[in-house]
Design a protein around this motif. Structure first.
Motif, mmCIF file in Angstrom:
data_model
loop_
_atom_site.group_PDB
_atom_site.id
_atom_site.type_symbol
_atom_site.label_atom_id
_atom_site.label_comp_id
_atom_site.label_asym_id
_atom_site.label_seq_id
_atom_site.Cartn_x
_atom_site.Cartn_y
_atom_site.Cartn_z
ATOM 1 N N ILE A 1 -3.390 4.490 2.762
ATOM 2 C CA ILE A 1 -3.556 4.450 4.215
ATOM 3 C C ILE A 1 -2.905 5.683 4.810
ATOM 4 C CG2 ILE A 1 -2.478 3.335 6.235
ATOM 5 C CD1 ILE A 1 -3.240 0.661 4.997
ATOM 6 N N VAL A 2 -3.571 6.321 5.768
ATOM 7 C CA VAL A 2 -2.912 7.377 6.538
ATOM 8 C C VAL A 2 -2.616 6.790 7.909
ATOM 9 C CG1 VAL A 2 -3.007 9.722 7.406
ATOM 10 C CG2 VAL A 2 -4.182 9.151 5.300
ATOM 11 N N PHE A 3 -1.332 6.702 8.194
ATOM 12 C CA PHE A 3 -0.837 6.018 9.384
ATOM 13 C C PHE A 3 -0.425 7.076 10.397
ATOM 14 C CE2 PHE A 3 2.793 4.244 11.674
ATOM 15 C CZ PHE A 3 2.370 2.970 11.990
ATOM 16 N N ASN A 4 -0.807 6.915 11.638
ATOM 17 C CA ASN A 4 -0.516 7.940 12.633
ATOM 18 C C ASN A 4 0.954 7.910 13.040
ATOM 19 O OD1 ASN A 4 -0.463 9.654 14.874
ATOM 20 N ND2 ASN A 4 -2.603 9.214 15.304
ATOM 21 N N SER A 5 1.611 9.031 12.913
ATOM 22 C CA SER A 5 3.051 9.070 13.228
ATOM 23 C C SER A 5 3.334 8.854 14.709
ATOM 24 C CB SER A 5 3.650 10.403 12.784
ATOM 25 O OG SER A 5 2.677 11.217 12.204
ATOM 26 N N HIS A 6 2.341 9.028 15.558
ATOM 27 C CA HIS A 6 2.573 8.803 16.990
ATOM 28 C C HIS A 6 2.819 7.338 17.316
ATOM 29 C CE1 HIS A 6 0.352 12.700 17.226
ATOM 30 N NE2 HIS A 6 1.408 12.944 17.965
ATOM 31 N N SER A 7 2.530 6.463 16.370
ATOM 32 C CA SER A 7 2.763 5.035 16.628
ATOM 33 C C SER A 7 4.245 4.715 16.597
ATOM 34 C CB SER A 7 2.048 4.198 15.571
ATOM 35 O OG SER A 7 0.740 4.664 15.380
ATOM 36 N N ILE A 8 5.074 5.620 16.082
ATOM 37 C CA ILE A 8 6.484 5.284 15.898
ATOM 38 C C ILE A 8 7.364 5.550 17.135
ATOM 39 C CG2 ILE A 8 8.539 5.770 14.494
ATOM 40 C CD1 ILE A 8 6.557 4.186 12.938
ATOM 41 N N PRO A 9 7.382 6.777 17.710
ATOM 42 C CA PRO A 9 8.402 7.051 18.724
ATOM 43 C C PRO A 9 8.362 6.118 19.922
ATOM 44 C CG PRO A 9 7.102 9.014 18.249
ATOM 45 C CD PRO A 9 6.514 7.924 17.468
ATOM 46 N N SER A 10 7.181 5.839 20.464
ATOM 47 C CA SER A 10 7.115 5.025 21.677
ATOM 48 C C SER A 10 7.482 3.572 21.390
ATOM 49 C CB SER A 10 5.723 5.108 22.282
ATOM 50 O OG SER A 10 4.773 4.664 21.366
ATOM 51 N N ARG A 11 7.237 3.111 20.163
ATOM 52 C CA ARG A 11 7.505 1.692 19.864
ATOM 53 C C ARG A 11 8.859 1.496 19.214
ATOM 54 N NH1 ARG A 11 1.641 1.419 17.876
ATOM 55 N NH2 ARG A 11 0.657 1.718 19.881
ATOM 56 N N VAL B 1 0.851 -1.190 0.000
ATOM 57 C CA VAL B 1 0.000 0.000 0.000
ATOM 58 C C VAL B 1 0.885 1.239 0.000
ATOM 59 C CG1 VAL B 1 -1.839 -1.148 1.273
ATOM 60 C CG2 VAL B 1 -0.133 0.161 2.514
ATOM 61 N N VAL B 2 0.300 2.346 -0.436
ATOM 62 C CA VAL B 2 0.988 3.630 -0.321
ATOM 63 C C VAL B 2 0.534 4.225 0.997
ATOM 64 C CG1 VAL B 2 1.266 5.910 -1.319
ATOM 65 C CG2 VAL B 2 1.010 3.931 -2.809
ATOM 66 N N MET B 3 1.488 4.525 1.869
ATOM 67 C CA MET B 3 1.052 5.090 3.138
ATOM 68 C C MET B 3 1.715 6.416 3.429
ATOM 69 S SD MET B 3 2.606 2.326 5.719
ATOM 70 C CE MET B 3 2.756 3.005 7.315
ATOM 71 N N ALA B 4 0.899 7.304 4.019
ATOM 72 C CA ALA B 4 1.402 8.601 4.432
ATOM 73 C C ALA B 4 1.393 8.633 5.943
ATOM 74 C CB ALA B 4 0.509 9.698 3.874
ATOM 75 N N PHE B 5 2.398 9.279 6.520
ATOM 76 C CA PHE B 5 2.488 9.367 7.977
ATOM 77 C C PHE B 5 1.920 10.700 8.425
ATOM 78 C CE2 PHE B 5 5.315 5.899 9.501
ATOM 79 C CZ PHE B 5 5.456 5.259 8.289
ATOM 80 N N GLY B 6 0.906 10.660 9.239
ATOM 81 C CA GLY B 6 0.332 11.894 9.745
ATOM 82 C C GLY B 6 -1.011 11.619 10.363
ATOM 83 N N SER B 7 -1.660 12.687 10.796
ATOM 84 C CA SER B 7 -2.978 12.471 11.381
ATOM 85 C C SER B 7 -4.025 12.801 10.337
ATOM 86 C CB SER B 7 -3.165 13.374 12.603
ATOM 87 O OG SER B 7 -3.225 14.711 12.187
ATOM 88 N N PHE B 8 -5.238 12.282 10.531
ATOM 89 C CA PHE B 8 -6.321 12.612 9.623
ATOM 90 C C PHE B 8 -7.544 12.938 10.446
ATOM 91 C CE2 PHE B 8 -9.835 11.905 6.761
ATOM 92 C CZ PHE B 8 -9.391 12.469 5.592
ATOM 93 N N GLU B 9 -7.666 14.171 10.833
ATOM 94 C CA GLU B 9 -8.778 14.660 11.640
ATOM 95 C C GLU B 9 -9.010 13.812 12.883
ATOM 96 O OE1 GLU B 9 -12.183 15.377 9.252
ATOM 97 O OE2 GLU B 9 -11.082 16.879 8.108
ATOM 98 N N GLY B 10 -7.946 13.252 13.400
ATOM 99 C CA GLY B 10 -8.072 12.457 14.611
ATOM 100 C C GLY B 10 -8.645 11.079 14.398
ATOM 101 N N TYR B 11 -8.940 10.726 13.150
ATOM 102 C CA TYR B 11 -9.532 9.410 12.924
ATOM 103 C C TYR B 11 -8.521 8.286 13.033
ATOM 104 C CZ TYR B 11 -14.160 10.998 11.710
ATOM 105 O OH TYR B 11 -15.412 11.511 11.781
ATOM 106 N N ASN B 12 -7.230 8.617 13.070
ATOM 107 C CA ASN B 12 -6.254 7.534 13.258
ATOM 108 C C ASN B 12 -5.555 7.610 14.613
ATOM 109 O OD1 ASN B 12 -4.719 9.733 12.715
ATOM 110 N ND2 ASN B 12 -3.772 8.937 10.865
ATOM 111 N N MET B 13 -6.283 8.102 15.611
ATOM 112 C CA MET B 13 -5.744 8.080 16.966
ATOM 113 C C MET B 13 -5.668 6.647 17.466
ATOM 114 S SD MET B 13 -7.270 11.124 19.220
ATOM 115 C CE MET B 13 -8.965 10.916 18.806
ATOM 116 N N GLU B 14 -4.753 6.406 18.389
ATOM 117 C CA GLU B 14 -4.654 5.109 19.059
ATOM 118 C C GLU B 14 -4.626 3.955 18.062
ATOM 119 O OE1 GLU B 14 -4.353 4.405 22.308
ATOM 120 O OE2 GLU B 14 -4.389 6.509 22.949
#
Lengths: 374, 598
Positions: free
Chosen positions: B391-401, B204-217
C-alpha cells in the motif's frame, strides 16, 4: 455647485451612491462634465447588476442565507465556559428574527445620550437609574410573623424605609405598610391564613421600587465619542422619554417594540441590522441585499410578518402551494368552502402537477405562431 | 441524620452515616454481604445510597489501605501458577467491583507509583480506561483522542473471522476474511480476548508518500500482485430461505419447477439451471435475479372472473431469486423442517470479494481510505533490498490528524516482521520508541524507518527517503460491489407510477426538494420539467365539468360520467396529481380542472 445634474440623476441612483459620487468628485477634483460621465458609468454598472426578469430572487435569497446558516448550527452550541452577559447568538437568534418572535430570549436596548449629556457621569447615573429594582433586591431579610399575621421586611438601607413602605402600600393590594423599629411591617387588611400570607409576601417582594420595569441589567460602554448604555430587558417607550436620552439613536432589538415606537421602517432596519450582525458574528458573509429582501418581505404590509405559516408563507396566493407547506387540511377545506381557484401562476404549484414553471427559461411564451410554410 | 436509600427506596435514617457505610464495605470484603452490593455516602445531601439491583455497570479495582495495595506480588505469582483464581481475590477482599455510585466515594490511583495514604483504590492497569474495541488500538496514547474513537468504531465494521464455525451457520448475511492474520503489534486485548482465533485484518507493507496523486484525499494505492497473492480477500455469505407452507383448505406450496401455464411463469430460460426438484445444486454459479428455489403457491384471493378463466391454473409462481445486484456461487444447501413440520430450504450463496477500486480499508488509528488504483507490482516503487509495498499511504493524512500511534505502529511492526516476534503496545505501556529504533538499527535498517526507494516505472532513485514499514489493515464492510447502482429505465411503483426506491428494487435516485430549488434558482425550467416527468400521464378531462373522464377503449370514445360524450381533452399531468384529485374527490371536495388553450 451641480444642483441640476444631481437632480436629474437622483431618480436613477440611490442617495448613498450620489453621496459617494459627490465625495469622489470632491477628492479627485472632477469638473462637471467628468462627474456626469462618472455618474452615467455608475448607472450603467448598476443596471447590469440588476436582476433580470425571470430570475427567482426569492429562492436565491433563501439559499444564500440558509446555506451559511447550516454551518452556524455546529458552532453555536459550543460556548462552554464563557463569562459575561448571556446573549442569544447564532442560529437561535436568527430564528428569532425571521420567525418574528414576540418574546425574545434576550431583549436588549442600546441607549445613546444627547450631546449635552454625553459623559461618563450621566451615563453611569442613568444606567443606575433605569435598572428595575424590586423589593427583594434591597431587602436584607424577610420573615412572617405568625402571631400577628404580618410580614416583616428588613432593608439593607435603613434610611429608605419610609419611601419603600409607601410604594408597597401603593402597589400591593389590601395591605398597610409602615416602618417599625428597623423593619417594615406589612399588615394585610383582611384576615389571611398562612398560605395566603405567603402569597402576599411573594407579591410584595416583586414590587418595583425604582427604575424602568423590565430592565434587568445596564452596562456603560464607550464607543468613540459616545457613551453607550447596553441593557438587558427593553422598554423603549419609557426610555426615550427621559431627558438625557437621544431618542434618534436609541434602539432596541425587539422588532415589534421598534415597530410600535418608531414605525415599520425602523422595524425593517432592525431586522436587517440584527440579522446581519448575527451572521457576521459567526464569520458568515451574506450579502446585505439578501437580508434587505427579507426585511422588505417581512414588513411591506405595514406590520411585522414572520417567515412561516402565519406570516409570509401563509400568505401565498396558491392554495396548493400553501397546502403542500403546512396545515394541508385547513387550506384545502377553506378553499373548497369558499370556491377558490388556483391560477397556477407560481412555481411550486406547477412543479406539483408537472408543468413547466413560469420562471427562468419557462416564463416566456410565443405570442404569435409563424404561418406554416406550405 | 443521614437518609438511607436501598435501590432508590427510602428505608430510614442513620445517625452515623459513615459508620454504616464502612460496616457494609467491610462486610462485603469479608464475604458477609454479597460482593455485588455497592454503597455510597453523599456528603452534600447527607444520604447513604445502597444499591444491589441489576443492570449497573461495575468495574474491578484493587483495594488500597494506608497507601499500600492489597494485591501483593505473592498473589500475582500464585495467580500465574494457577494456585488461586480471580474469585479468590474477590473473596479475600483484595479486589472489589465498584459501580458509578460508589466511585463517587473512591479515590483511585492510576499507577502504583502514584499511591498516597489518601487513596482508596488502585487501577488494575491504566489501559483499563479503554473499552473492548478501543483496546485494539496499539499506542493509543500517542494519537489524538478522537482518532482512537474512530479507530474503535471501525473495528466493528471490519471483515474478519467472526466465528470459527461459520461453515455450519446460516446467518442471513456474513463476511469472512480468507487467511486473516494476527497483528504484528498487539495489545492486552489481543491476548485476553483470543484475538488469534478471530482476527480481523492483515499485515501489509506500507510506504508513506504520494503516488502520482492517486492517493490524494485518503485514497489508497494498492499493489495488484499483493491482491493476486490473496491480500484482504473475503467471502460474503448470504442465506436465502423458502418454506413449503400449508394453507387453510388443504392447499400447500409446491417446490419444483412450475409448468408454463402458472401465473407469473418466468420463461423456460429462468429455470434452466435448476435440477428437477427445483432446488439449486451447490457450486452453481448464479447471477443477479437468478432463481434459487422454484416454488408455486395457491392463489389466496380469487378475482371474480379468475375462476372461469380456463387454461391458467389458480396458482402463482413464488420462487426465491438471488438479490438484485448480487452474484456468487451456491455454497451450501440445507433441506430441513420447521417446528410445524413444513419443508424448509436454506441456501447459502458465497460471493468472493477481491479488493477492488472503491473498497474501504482502514488501519487501527482511524485512518480510513478507499482504494483508488490497483498498480501492478512492476510499476510500484521498490526499496534497496527489493521490498515492494502493498500500500502507498499518503503522508498528508498524518499531520492534520496527529495519529503518531500509526507511525509508531509502522516502526514496531517493521521490527516485529524482521525479528519474527510480535510487539506489545497496549495503552500507556507500549514498547518505547527508543527501543524500537535501536532494534531496527540492530536488524540492519535505518533507525528512523526510512528507506531509499526507486521509482518503479523508470527505475530512477527517488530523491527523498521513504518511510516504510508494516501495518495492520482492516477491510471494512463497505464494499463497492454491494453498493454500485445505476438505472436508466426500470420498475415503477403501482400506486404512484413513480420509479421505485432503493438498490435492491433497481430504483432511481430521487431529485429531492433542495435539488429542485437549485434547478429553479438556475432558471432551468425545462430541465426541471424533464426531471419530474417520470410519472407523467395523459388524463382525459371533461371541459364542461372539469372532472376526470373515462377512456372507453372498446368503443374508442371518451365519456364523462356526468356530461356524457361532451368535449373531452387529454391533459398532461403528473400521476401523483391525478391521485390527489381522486383523494380530494373522496373527501367530497369538488376540484374543477379548468383547461386553458394550447
Amino acid at each position: 455647485m451641480s444642483e441640476e445634474s444631481q437632480t436629474s440623476y437622483s431618480d436613477k441612483l440611490p442617495n448613498k451612491f450620489m453621496e459617494q459620487i459627490e465625495e469622489v468628485a470632491k477628492t479627485k477634483r472632477l469638473n462637471k462634465e467628468q462627474k456626469g460621465k462618472l455618474t452615467e458609468e455608475v448607472i450603467k454598472v448598476m443596471e447590469e447588476r440588476k436582476f433580470e426578469p425571470g430570475e427567482v430572487i426569492g429562492i436565491i435569497t433563501a439559499q444564500s442565507i440558509s446555506e451559511p446558516s447550516t454551518q452556524m448550527t455546529m458552532r453555536t452550541y459550543h460556548f462552554a465556559g464563557t463569562a459575561g452577559m448571556k446573549v442569544t447568538y447564532g442560529l437561535p437568534r436568527l430564528m428569532e428574527i425571521f420567525d418574528a418572535k414576540k418574546e425574545l430570549e434576550t431583549p436588549m436596548m442600546t441607549i445613546l445620550l444627547k450631546k449635552d449629556f454625553n459623559n461618563v457621569e450621566t451615563a453611569k447615573k442613568l444606567a443606575e437609574y433605569i435598572v428595575e429594582k424590586k423589593l427583594a433586591a434591597i431587602t436584607k431579610s424577610v420573615s412572617l410573623n405568625l402571631n400577628d399575621m404580618t410580614i416583616e421586611v428588613e432593608l439593607t438601607d435603613k434610611k429608605r424605609e419610609n419611601s419603600v413602605a409607601k410604594i408597597i402600600k401603593e402597589f400591593v393590594k389590601d395591605v398597610d405598610a409602615k416602618p417599625v423599629r428597623d423593619k417594615i411591617v406589612i399588615t394585610p387588611r383582611t384576615e389571611l391564613d398562612i398560605k395566603e400570607l405567603q402569597k402576599v409576601k411573594d407579591k410584595a417582594m416583586n414590587v418595583k421600587i425604582e427604575g424602568i420595569s423590565g430592565v434587568q441589567n445596564a452596562v456603560v460602554r464607550r464607543e468613540g465619542e459616545d457613551w453607550i448604555i447596553n441593557t438587558i430587558g427593553t422598554d423603549l417607550d419609557s426610555v426615550i422619554k427621559l431627558k438625557d436620552v437621544d431618542e434618534k439613536r436609541t434602539i432596541s432589538n425587539d422588532i415589534y417594540e421598534v415597530a410600535k415606537v418608531f414605525g415599520i421602517e425602523a422595524a425593517r432596519n432592525v431586522i436587517m441590522v440584527e440579522a446581519l450582525k448575527t451572521l457576521q458574528e459567526q464569520g458568515l458573509d451574506v450579502d446585505v441585499r439578501y437580508i434587505m429582501l427579507v426585511g422588505d418581505i417581512m414588513t411591506f404590509s405595514g406590520e411585522v410578518n414572520s417567515i412561516g405559516r402565519y406570516g409570509v408563507a401563509g400568505s401565498k396566493t396558491s392554495i396548493l402551494a400553501r397546502a403542500a407547506f403546512e396545515e394541508t387540511i385547513k387550506h384545502l377545506v377553506r378553499a373548497s368552502i369558499r370556491n377558490e381557484a388556483d391560477e397556477f401562476k407560481g412555481i411550486f404549484e406547477n412543479v406539483m402537477i408537472g408543468q413547466v414553471i413560469p420562471s427562468g427559461t419557462g416564463m416566456f411564451d410565443l405570442i404569435a405562431k409563424r404561418e406554416e410554410q406550405s | 441524620m443521614a437518609n438511607v436509600f436501598v435501590n432508590g427506596r427510602f428505608i430510614g435514617v442513620a445517625p452515623e452515616a459513615q459508620k454504616i457505610v464502612n460496616m457494609i464495605r467491610d462486610g462485603r470484603r469479608t464475604g458477609k454481604f454479597s460482593d455485588q452490593t455497592n454503597v455510597a455516602y453523599h456528603f452534600n445531601s447527607d444520604e447513604v445510597i445502597i444499591v444491589t439491583d441489576s443492570g449497573r455497570v461495575r468495574r474491578p479495582l484493587v483495594i488500597v489501605q494506608n497507601g499500600k495495595p492489597k494485591l501483593q506480588q505473592a498473589d500475582i505469582d500464585k495467580l500465574r501458577k494457577g494456585e488461586i483464581n480471580w474469585s479468590d481475590l474477590l473473596k479475600t477482599g483484595v479486589i472489589e467491583y465498584l459501580d458509578a455510585e460508589e466511585e463517587e466515594n473512591a479515590y483511585i490511583a492510576l499507577r502504583e507509583s502514584n499511591l498516597t495514604t489518601q487513596h482508596t483504590h488502585l487501577e488494575l492497569n491504566p489501559a483499563i480506561i479503554l473499552g473492548l474495541s478501543a483496546s485494539f488500538v496499539p499506542y493509543p496514547e500517542h494519537n489524538r483522542g478522537d482518532r482512537v474513537n474512530y479507530g474503535a468504531k471501525m473495528v466493528g465494521q471490519s471483515i474478519g473471522l467472526f466465528a470459527t464455525n461459520y461453515l455450519l451457520r446460516a446467518d442471513s448475511k456474513s463476511n469472512v476474511m480468507i487467511y486473516p492474520q494476527e497483528p504484528l503489534v498487539q495489545t492486552y486485548m489481543h491476548t485476553s480476548q483470543e484475538f488469534i482465533e478471530h482476527p480481523n485484518g492483515m499485515n501489509v507493507v506500507m510506504a508513506f508518500g504520494s503516488f502520482e496523486g492517486y492517493n490524494m484525499e485518503d485514497a489508497i494505492v494498492i499493489n495488484k500482485n499483493s491482491i493476486e497473492r490473496g491480500l484482504l480477500w473475503s467471502y460474503m455469505y448470504r442465506t436465502y430461505e423458502a418454506e413449503q407452507k400449508r394453507y387453510m383448505g388443504g392447499q400447500e406450496d409446491v417446490i419444483g419447477i412450475p409448468s408454463p401455464n402458472v401465473r407469473g411463469y418466468a420463461g423456460e430460460d429462468a429455470y434452466k439451471h435448476l435440477p428437477e426438484d427445483g432446488i439449486i445444486n451447490p457450486e452453481t454459479k448464479v447471477n443477479s435475479d437468478d432463481i434459487l428455489i422454484a416454488r408455486t403457491s395457491p392463489l389466496r384471493f380469487l378475482g371474480t372472473m379468475d375462476q372461469f378463466i380456463t387454461g391458467i391454473e389458480n396458482i402463482r409462481e413464488t420462487s426465491v431469486a438471488l438479490r438484485h445486484g448480487d452474484e456468487g456461487i451456491v455454497d451450501r444447501v440445507f433441506v430441513s423442517e420447521t417446528i410445524d413440520g413444513t419443508k424448509l430450504i436454506k441456501i447459502v450463496v458465497r460471493d468472493p470479494k477481491i479488493p477492488e477500486i472503491g473498497d474501504k480499508l482502514a488501519s487501527r488509528h482511524g485512518q480510513k481510505g478507499v482504494i483508488a488504483i490497483v498498480v501492478p507490482q512492476e510499476d510500484m516503487p521498490f526499496s534497496e533490498d527489493g521490498t515492494v509495498p502493498d500500500i502507498v499511504f499518503n503522508s498528508h493524512s498524518i499531520p492534520s490528524r496527529m495519529t503518531m500511534g500509526q507511525l509508531l505502529e509502522v516502526i514496531a511492526a517493521k521490527v516485529a516482521a524482521l525479528s519474527g516476534k510480535p510487539i506489545f503496545a497496549p495503552a500507556f505501556g507500549g514498547v518505547p520508541e527508543e527501543q524500537l529504533r535501536s532494534s531496527l538499527k540492530k536488524l540492519g535498517y535505518k533507525e528512523d524507518g526510512k528507506e531509499t526507494m526507486y521509482e518503479g516505472r523508470g527505475g530512477r532513485r527517488l530523491s527523498s527517503q521513504i518511510f516504510m514499514g508494516c501495518c495492520f489493515y482492516k477491510k471494512l464492510d463497505h464494499l463497492v460491489s454491494n453498493k454500485i447502482h445505476a438505472r436508466s429505465r426500470g420498475p415503477v411503483t403501482l400506486l404512484t407510477k413513480q420509479p421505485t426506491e432503493g438498490r435492491s428494487k433497481e430504483g432511481g435516485l430521487r431529485l429531492g426538494e433542495m435539488e429542485k430549488d437549485v434547478l429553479i434558482a438556475h432558471g432551468a425550467a425545462l430541465t426541471l420539467k424533464e426531471r419530474f416527468d417520470s410519472d407523467k400521464t395523459l388524463v382525459p378531462i371533461c371541459t364542461k365539468c372539469g372532472m376526470v373522464a373515462t377512456n372507453d377503449r372498446i368503443r374508442n370514445t371518451k365519456i364523462c360520467p356526468l356530461d356524457g360524450e361532451s368535449n373531452i381533452v387529454d391533459v398532461e399531468m403528473s400521476y401523483a396529481f391525478k391521485l390527489m384529485l381522486d383523494e380530494l374527490k373522496s373527501m367530497l371536495i369538488y376540484q374543477k380542472v379548468v383547461v386553458g388553450e394550447e
